[in-house]
Design an enzyme around this catalytic site. Structure first.
Site, PDB file in Angstrom:
ATOM      1  N   ILE A 216       0.656  14.634   1.510  1.00  0.00           N
ATOM      2  CA  ILE A 216       1.813  14.552   0.620  1.00  0.00           C
ATOM      3  C   ILE A 216       1.424  14.048  -0.772  1.00  0.00           C
ATOM      4  CG2 ILE A 216       3.453  14.186   2.515  1.00  0.00           C
ATOM      5  CD1 ILE A 216       3.438  11.187   1.801  1.00  0.00           C
TER       6      ILE A 216
ATOM      7  N   GLU B 276       0.840  -1.204   0.000  1.00  0.00           N
ATOM      8  CA  GLU B 276       0.000   0.000   0.000  1.00  0.00           C
ATOM      9  C   GLU B 276       0.878   1.258   0.000  1.00  0.00           C
ATOM     10  OE1 GLU B 276      -2.516   1.426  -0.670  1.00  0.00           O
ATOM     11  OE2 GLU B 276      -3.961   1.708   0.944  1.00  0.00           O
ATOM     12  N   ASP B 277       0.328   2.359  -0.495  1.00  0.00           N
ATOM     13  CA  ASP B 277       1.125   3.588  -0.512  1.00  0.00           C
ATOM     14  C   ASP B 277       1.190   4.260   0.849  1.00  0.00           C
ATOM     15  OD1 ASP B 277      -1.570   4.301  -0.612  1.00  0.00           O
ATOM     16  OD2 ASP B 277      -1.366   5.690  -2.291  1.00  0.00           O
TER      17      ASP B 277
ATOM     18  N   LYS C 231       1.113   7.126   8.945  1.00  0.00           N
ATOM     19  CA  LYS C 231       0.896   8.315   9.776  1.00  0.00           C
ATOM     20  C   LYS C 231       0.377   7.837  11.136  1.00  0.00           C
ATOM     21  CE  LYS C 231      -0.521  11.438   5.981  1.00  0.00           C
ATOM     22  NZ  LYS C 231      -1.670  12.150   5.387  1.00  0.00           N
TER      23      LYS C 231
ATOM     24  N   ASP D   8      -3.365   5.945   6.624  1.00  0.00           N
ATOM     25  CA  ASP D   8      -3.765   7.178   7.292  1.00  0.00           C
ATOM     26  C   ASP D   8      -4.660   6.796   8.479  1.00  0.00           C
ATOM     27  OD1 ASP D   8      -3.831  10.245   6.762  1.00  0.00           O
ATOM     28  OD2 ASP D   8      -5.944   9.757   6.948  1.00  0.00           O
TER      29      ASP D   8
HETATM   30  P1  5GP Z   1      -7.047   5.415   5.156  1.00  0.00           P
HETATM   31  O1  5GP Z   1      -8.054   4.429   4.655  1.00  0.00           O
HETATM   32  O2  5GP Z   1      -5.880   4.794   5.880  1.00  0.00           O
HETATM   33  O3  5GP Z   1      -7.681   6.525   5.970  1.00  0.00           O
HETATM   34  O4  5GP Z   1      -6.493   6.197   3.931  1.00  0.00           O
HETATM   35  C1  5GP Z   1      -5.714   5.613   3.026  1.00  0.00           C
HETATM   36  C2  5GP Z   1      -5.833   6.249   1.669  1.00  0.00           C
HETATM   37  O5  5GP Z   1      -6.055   7.686   1.742  1.00  0.00           O
HETATM   38  C3  5GP Z   1      -4.532   6.075   0.968  1.00  0.00           C
HETATM   39  O6  5GP Z   1      -4.488   4.857   0.271  1.00  0.00           O
HETATM   40  C4  5GP Z   1      -4.483   7.291   0.079  1.00  0.00           C
HETATM   41  O7  5GP Z   1      -5.166   7.021  -1.111  1.00  0.00           O
HETATM   42  C5  5GP Z   1      -5.227   8.368   0.839  1.00  0.00           C
HETATM   43  N1  5GP Z   1      -4.289   9.249   1.588  1.00  0.00           N
HETATM   44  C6  5GP Z   1      -4.130   9.338   2.931  1.00  0.00           C
HETATM   45  N2  5GP Z   1      -3.194  10.248   3.255  1.00  0.00           N
HETATM   46  C7  5GP Z   1      -2.736  10.744   2.078  1.00  0.00           C
HETATM   47  C8  5GP Z   1      -1.723  11.739   1.755  1.00  0.00           C
HETATM   48  O8  5GP Z   1      -1.049  12.351   2.580  1.00  0.00           O
HETATM   49  N3  5GP Z   1      -1.526  11.962   0.415  1.00  0.00           N
HETATM   50  C9  5GP Z   1      -2.229  11.327  -0.559  1.00  0.00           C
HETATM   51  N4  5GP Z   1      -1.950  11.652  -1.811  1.00  0.00           N
HETATM   52  N5  5GP Z   1      -3.176  10.391  -0.278  1.00  0.00           N
HETATM   53  C10 5GP Z   1      -3.414  10.108   1.025  1.00  0.00           C
HETATM   54 MG    MG Z   2      -3.916   3.788  -1.375  1.00  0.00          MG
END
Ligand code: 5GP
Ligand code: MG
Length: 179
Positions: A156, A102-103, A134, A106
């Site tokens: 970012i 995964e990239d 994060k 969050d």
């Molecule tokens: P989560 O499900 O963990 O809240 O969010 C994950 C997804 O939110 C990531 O796969 C990404 O697509 C997006 N995301 C969260 N933080 C960032 C960030 O700082 N930059 C970008 N470009 N995408 C983010």
């Molecule tokens: Mg992603």
């Protein structure tokens, strides 16, 4: 200072390609030791993880299979709660070691849903490898096995990550300038 602007937002360079590659190297080294003999299936989450996956998997030297998936998440019925769908997953995961690539993690919602889905499909050992984590934003009970870099709670772009589709091709990471 190096900056980029996409639409209404400006970002300044914050992590160089060299630093990224050093962190990717460390993850690969750990994987080569941990996953030996486990015949893992790497599931690369599109679109954001494409560049990380490319650099990482070139450095993984054990026998492994790769597949590319997209994650769709939507609210189901009252009894099913949130439903996660893995688009493009054609491989059998039952009984296997799965490593999600995964990239960025969050809140952790996307990865939590994906792990639950893979569990329901009978995967034996499910691991998460993320380029960025994060810690301050995490809201779900998740075990991150491989986090290349921990970062603060800022937005970012670059190295696969986008703002409204822009910035994925940047070789370095850029952080949103608060204005
Ligand atoms: P989560 O499900 O963990 O809240 O969010 C994950 C997804 O939110 C990531 O796969 C990404 O697509 C997006 N995301 C969260 N933080 C960032 C960030 O700082 N930059 C970008 N470009 N995408 C983010
Ligand atoms: Mg992603």
């Amino acid at each position: 200072m190096k900056t980029v602007t996409f639409k209404d937002k400006t970002f300044r360079v914050s992590i160089s390609e060299a630093e990224l590659l050093k962190a990717v190297d460390n993850v690969a080294e750990k994987m080569n030791a941990d996953l030996e003999g486990k015949n893992p299936l790497f599931l690369i989450v599109l679109n954001g993880a494409f560049m990380f996956a490319s650099d990482l998997l070139k450095r993984v030297e054990i026998p492994a299979q790769l597949s590319f998936v997209k994650v769709a998440s939507y609210s189901g019925t009252a009894s099913t709660g949130r439903v996660t769908e893995l688009i493009g997953l054609n491989e059998e995961v039952k009984g296997r070691t799965i490593v999600i690539i995964e990239d960025i993690v969050d809140s952790g919602r996307t990865m939590y849903g994906m792990v639950e889905k893979l569990k329901s499909l009978g995967a034996d050992d499910i691991r998460i490898a993320t380029l960025f984590f994060k810690p301050e934003a995490l809201k779900y009970d998740l075990n991150i096995d491989y986090a290349a870099m921990n970062i603060p709670n800022d937005f970012i772009v670059g190295y696969g990550l986008d703002y409204d589709g822009y910035g994925r091709n940047l070789r370095d990471i850029y952080t949103l300038i608060n204005s």
